[in-house]
Structure formats: C-alpha cells, structure tokens
Design a protein around this motif. Structure first.
Motif, PDB file in Angstrom:
ATOM      1  N   GLN A   1       0.875  -1.275   0.069  1.00  0.00           N
ATOM      2  CA  GLN A   1       0.162  -0.086   0.003  1.00  0.00           C
ATOM      3  C   GLN A   1       0.883   1.154  -0.117  1.00  0.00           C
ATOM      4  N   ILE A   2       0.324   2.277  -0.611  1.00  0.00           N
ATOM      5  CA  ILE A   2       1.012   3.541  -0.688  1.00  0.00           C
ATOM      6  C   ILE A   2       0.111   4.609  -0.235  1.00  0.00           C
ATOM      7  N   VAL A   3       0.746   5.632   0.705  1.00  0.00           N
ATOM      8  CA  VAL A   3      -0.100   6.801   0.961  1.00  0.00           C
ATOM      9  C   VAL A   3       0.736   7.924  -0.074  1.00  0.00           C
ATOM     10  N   LEU A   4      -0.242   8.914  -0.570  1.00  0.00           N
ATOM     11  CA  LEU A   4       0.452   9.523  -1.688  1.00  0.00           C
ATOM     12  C   LEU A   4       0.082  11.086  -1.030  1.00  0.00           C
TER      13      LEU A   4
ATOM     14  N   GLU B   1      -1.838  12.501  -9.304  1.00  0.00           N
ATOM     15  CA  GLU B   1      -2.917  11.566  -9.862  1.00  0.00           C
ATOM     16  C   GLU B   1      -2.249  10.575 -10.847  1.00  0.00           C
ATOM     17  N   SER B   2      -1.338  11.011 -11.582  1.00  0.00           N
ATOM     18  CA  SER B   2      -0.589  10.065 -12.521  1.00  0.00           C
ATOM     19  C   SER B   2      -0.042   8.810 -11.585  1.00  0.00           C
ATOM     20  N   THR B   3       0.674   8.907 -10.489  1.00  0.00           N
ATOM     21  CA  THR B   3       1.085   8.316  -9.639  1.00  0.00           C
ATOM     22  C   THR B   3       0.300   7.345  -9.193  1.00  0.00           C
ATOM     23  N   ALA B   4      -0.949   7.862  -8.748  1.00  0.00           N
ATOM     24  CA  ALA B   4      -1.878   7.046  -8.140  1.00  0.00           C
ATOM     25  C   ALA B   4      -2.624   6.010  -9.195  1.00  0.00           C
ATOM     26  N   ARG B   5      -2.735   6.595 -10.203  1.00  0.00           N
ATOM     27  CA  ARG B   5      -3.137   5.745 -11.478  1.00  0.00           C
ATOM     28  C   ARG B   5      -2.241   4.582 -11.814  1.00  0.00           C
ATOM     29  N   ALA B   6      -1.148   4.716 -11.755  1.00  0.00           N
ATOM     30  CA  ALA B   6      -0.286   3.639 -12.024  1.00  0.00           C
ATOM     31  C   ALA B   6      -0.178   2.785 -10.875  1.00  0.00           C
ATOM     32  N   ALA B   7      -0.176   3.225  -9.578  1.00  0.00           N
ATOM     33  CA  ALA B   7      -0.128   2.506  -8.537  1.00  0.00           C
ATOM     34  C   ALA B   7      -1.314   1.524  -8.310  1.00  0.00           C
ATOM     35  N   HIS B   8      -2.649   1.992  -8.648  1.00  0.00           N
ATOM     36  CA  HIS B   8      -3.648   1.325  -8.815  1.00  0.00           C
ATOM     37  C   HIS B   8      -3.438  -0.137  -9.818  1.00  0.00           C
ATOM     38  N   GLU B   9      -2.873   0.692 -10.838  1.00  0.00           N
ATOM     39  CA  GLU B   9      -2.816  -0.473 -12.137  1.00  0.00           C
ATOM     40  C   GLU B   9      -1.642  -1.661 -11.488  1.00  0.00           C
TER      41      GLU B   9
ATOM     42  N   GLY C   1      -1.502  -2.715  -8.800  1.00  0.00           N
ATOM     43  CA  GLY C   1      -1.840  -3.344  -7.795  1.00  0.00           C
ATOM     44  C   GLY C   1      -1.805  -3.114  -6.342  1.00  0.00           C
ATOM     45  N   TYR C   2      -1.160  -2.085  -6.022  1.00  0.00           N
ATOM     46  CA  TYR C   2      -1.066  -1.535  -4.540  1.00  0.00           C
ATOM     47  C   TYR C   2      -2.456  -0.784  -4.410  1.00  0.00           C
ATOM     48  N   HIS C   3      -2.646  -0.863  -3.021  1.00  0.00           N
ATOM     49  CA  HIS C   3      -3.617  -0.176  -2.231  1.00  0.00           C
ATOM     50  C   HIS C   3      -3.136   1.213  -1.981  1.00  0.00           C
ATOM     51  N   VAL C   4      -3.921   2.065  -2.599  1.00  0.00           N
ATOM     52  CA  VAL C   4      -3.632   3.529  -2.882  1.00  0.00           C
ATOM     53  C   VAL C   4      -4.757   4.467  -1.771  1.00  0.00           C
ATOM     54  N   THR C   5      -3.743   5.228  -0.883  1.00  0.00           N
ATOM     55  CA  THR C   5      -4.430   6.314  -0.013  1.00  0.00           C
ATOM     56  C   THR C   5      -4.054   7.618  -0.352  1.00  0.00           C
ATOM     57  N   LEU C   6      -4.769   8.503  -0.229  1.00  0.00           N
ATOM     58  CA  LEU C   6      -4.645   9.919  -0.996  1.00  0.00           C
ATOM     59  C   LEU C   6      -4.694  10.769   0.347  1.00  0.00           C
ATOM     60  N   ALA C   7      -3.724  11.489   0.813  1.00  0.00           N
ATOM     61  CA  ALA C   7      -3.820  12.504   1.867  1.00  0.00           C
ATOM     62  C   ALA C   7      -4.179  13.841   1.238  1.00  0.00           C
ATOM     63  N   THR C   8      -5.465  14.231   1.122  1.00  0.00           N
ATOM     64  CA  THR C   8      -5.900  15.313   0.172  1.00  0.00           C
ATOM     65  C   THR C   8      -5.492  16.440   0.841  1.00  0.00           C
ATOM     66  N   ASP C   9      -5.197  16.855   2.139  1.00  0.00           N
ATOM     67  CA  ASP C   9      -4.927  18.043   2.244  1.00  0.00           C
ATOM     68  C   ASP C   9      -3.254  18.312   2.358  1.00  0.00           C
ATOM     69  N   ALA C  10      -2.732  17.181   2.019  1.00  0.00           N
ATOM     70  CA  ALA C  10      -1.312  17.012   2.006  1.00  0.00           C
ATOM     71  C   ALA C  10      -0.920  17.254   0.445  1.00  0.00           C
TER      72      ALA C  10
ATOM     73  N   ARG D   1     -11.868   6.304  -7.154  1.00  0.00           N
ATOM     74  CA  ARG D   1     -12.152   5.208  -8.276  1.00  0.00           C
ATOM     75  C   ARG D   1     -10.700   4.271  -8.184  1.00  0.00           C
ATOM     76  N   LEU D   2      -9.493   5.091  -7.418  1.00  0.00           N
ATOM     77  CA  LEU D   2      -8.035   4.505  -7.302  1.00  0.00           C
ATOM     78  C   LEU D   2      -7.952   4.060  -5.713  1.00  0.00           C
ATOM     79  N   GLY D   3      -8.622   4.558  -4.977  1.00  0.00           N
ATOM     80  CA  GLY D   3      -8.299   4.078  -3.816  1.00  0.00           C
ATOM     81  C   GLY D   3      -9.050   4.762  -2.549  1.00  0.00           C
ATOM     82  N   GLU D   4      -8.543   5.156  -1.609  1.00  0.00           N
ATOM     83  CA  GLU D   4      -9.318   5.740  -0.429  1.00  0.00           C
ATOM     84  C   GLU D   4      -8.814   7.263  -0.140  1.00  0.00           C
ATOM     85  N   THR D   5      -9.517   8.104   0.210  1.00  0.00           N
ATOM     86  CA  THR D   5      -8.900   9.603   0.716  1.00  0.00           C
ATOM     87  C   THR D   5      -9.036   9.961   2.191  1.00  0.00           C
ATOM     88  N   GLY D   6      -8.312  10.550   2.576  1.00  0.00           N
ATOM     89  CA  GLY D   6      -8.547  11.176   3.851  1.00  0.00           C
ATOM     90  C   GLY D   6      -7.391  12.147   4.311  1.00  0.00           C
ATOM     91  N   THR D   7      -7.884  12.828   5.380  1.00  0.00           N
ATOM     92  CA  THR D   7      -6.767  14.021   5.793  1.00  0.00           C
ATOM     93  C   THR D   7      -5.520  13.509   6.346  1.00  0.00           C
TER      94      THR D   7
END
Length: 194
Positions: A124-127, A137-145, A147-156, A175-181
């Motif tokens: 899993q990666i946190v971006l 976004e480009s890195t998240a798309r590729a991580a998803h492709e 097979g990594y679990h993707v988490t996005l720290a949207t305020d970072a 569509r690519l993973g989960e988001t959070g602060t």
C-alpha cells in the motif's frame, strides 16, 4: 473518514516537493502547507520504520530526456534555474529514505519505484505532493494499475487551481483508492503500527 486501513507494509510516496515546484502558487493549499503536512507524515512513517519515498522531477540541461510530443498546452521549455529540482529541506536529509527521479508526470514509468517498493514488501502507498491532478494523480493511477492499495492524503497535496485539485479528489481518487486528511492517516497509522 474514507481511509479504512493501512497495510503492515505501507510506504509514503511524496511527489515533487522540490524547490521549483513548492515555490509556485497553488490552491487550495499553499506549498508550505503541503510541505508541513507531508513532513509530518514522513516523520510518522520513519518513526515506524516504514518506507518514505521522495520523488522529484528533473531533466538534463539540454532537455534531451524530457517527454516528447506535441500538446495544445505546449512544453515547459527553456532552461530551469539552478536547484529547482532539489527536494525541500523539510523532507531531505534522511539516509533511510528512497529518492526517485522521474522524467514524466507519474513516478512509476521509467523509474525503479515499483522494484524499490516490492523489494520492501510494500502493498500500500500513501500519496501526497504537488500537483494533485498531474504528478499525484498520474502516480495514483499507475499504483492502482500495479496492484497497490492507494491512500491519498488530500490536504497534503495541492494544484495550480482549486478546481483541478477538487476534480481529482472528488472524481478520480475514489476510483483509485481511499482518501483522507493528514490527521486521519496519522491516526490510522498510530492504531495500526503502534
């Protein structure tokens, strides 16, 4: 909170927090706000012996390794100022961190990022980073492709416009993973990796 879990081997991947990018105007968060939150995440990951990957974009002085092709927006073109591609001091200088230099928007294509993560057993990666709709976004798309679990720290993360940031956060990231602060990721990290 949309972030539900962090795998035992989760890595933080920080996109393009380097001098020439952090200095540019961004919305909805400033470069210094993104750096501060990303540094807080990096410190927490390092404290738990989890990988921190610092991704930077750089090109040869003559631009020979820049992405070719015609676009309506045109290329960034021209020489860049000395030191524009240096990772900001708040994140640099930790010998255990992995540094990846990319020549494209995303951090996977043409780099050793996938190999570095897989050798460490990362699932899993946190971006975080700049710009939300481009490098992140480009890195998240590729991580998803990959097979990594993707988490996005949207305020970072931030972008050149709040609208572009919002478009990625609201339409693409779910569509690519989960988001959070940052705070939500840190709380989950503390519970999972005590």
């Amino acid at each position: 909170m949309s972030v539900t879990t962090l795998d035992p081997r989760t890595a933080l991947v920080v996109i393009d927090l380097q001098a020439g990018i952090v200095a540019a105007p961004t919305e909805p968060y400033t470069g210094p706000e993104v750096v501060a939150r990303s540094a807080e995440l990096a410190e927490a990951f390092r404290a738990r012996d989890l990988p921190v990957v610092l991704v930077r974009v750089s090109f040869a002085a003559d631009g020979a390794d820049a992405v070719p092709g015609r676009t309506e927006a045109g290329g960034a073109g021209g020489p860049r100022p000395e030191g524009w591609d240096v990772v900001v001091g708040e994140l640099a200088g930790h010998p255990g961190d992995i540094t990846v230099t990319k020549r494209n928007w995303g951090a996977f294509h043409g780099t050793g990022l996938d190999v570095q993560l897989r050798r460490r057993g990362v699932t899993q990666i946190v971006l975080c980073g700049i710009a939300t709709s481009i490098g992140v976004e480009s890195t998240a798309r590729a991580a998803h492709e990959h097979g990594y679990h993707v988490t996005l720290a949207t305020d970072a993360m931030s972008d050149m416009s709040a609208q572009a940031h919002r478009g990625s956060v609201e339409r693409i990231f779910p569509r690519l993973g989960e988001t959070g602060t940052t705070r939500e990721v840190l709380e989950l990290l503390a519970k999972t990796h005590c």
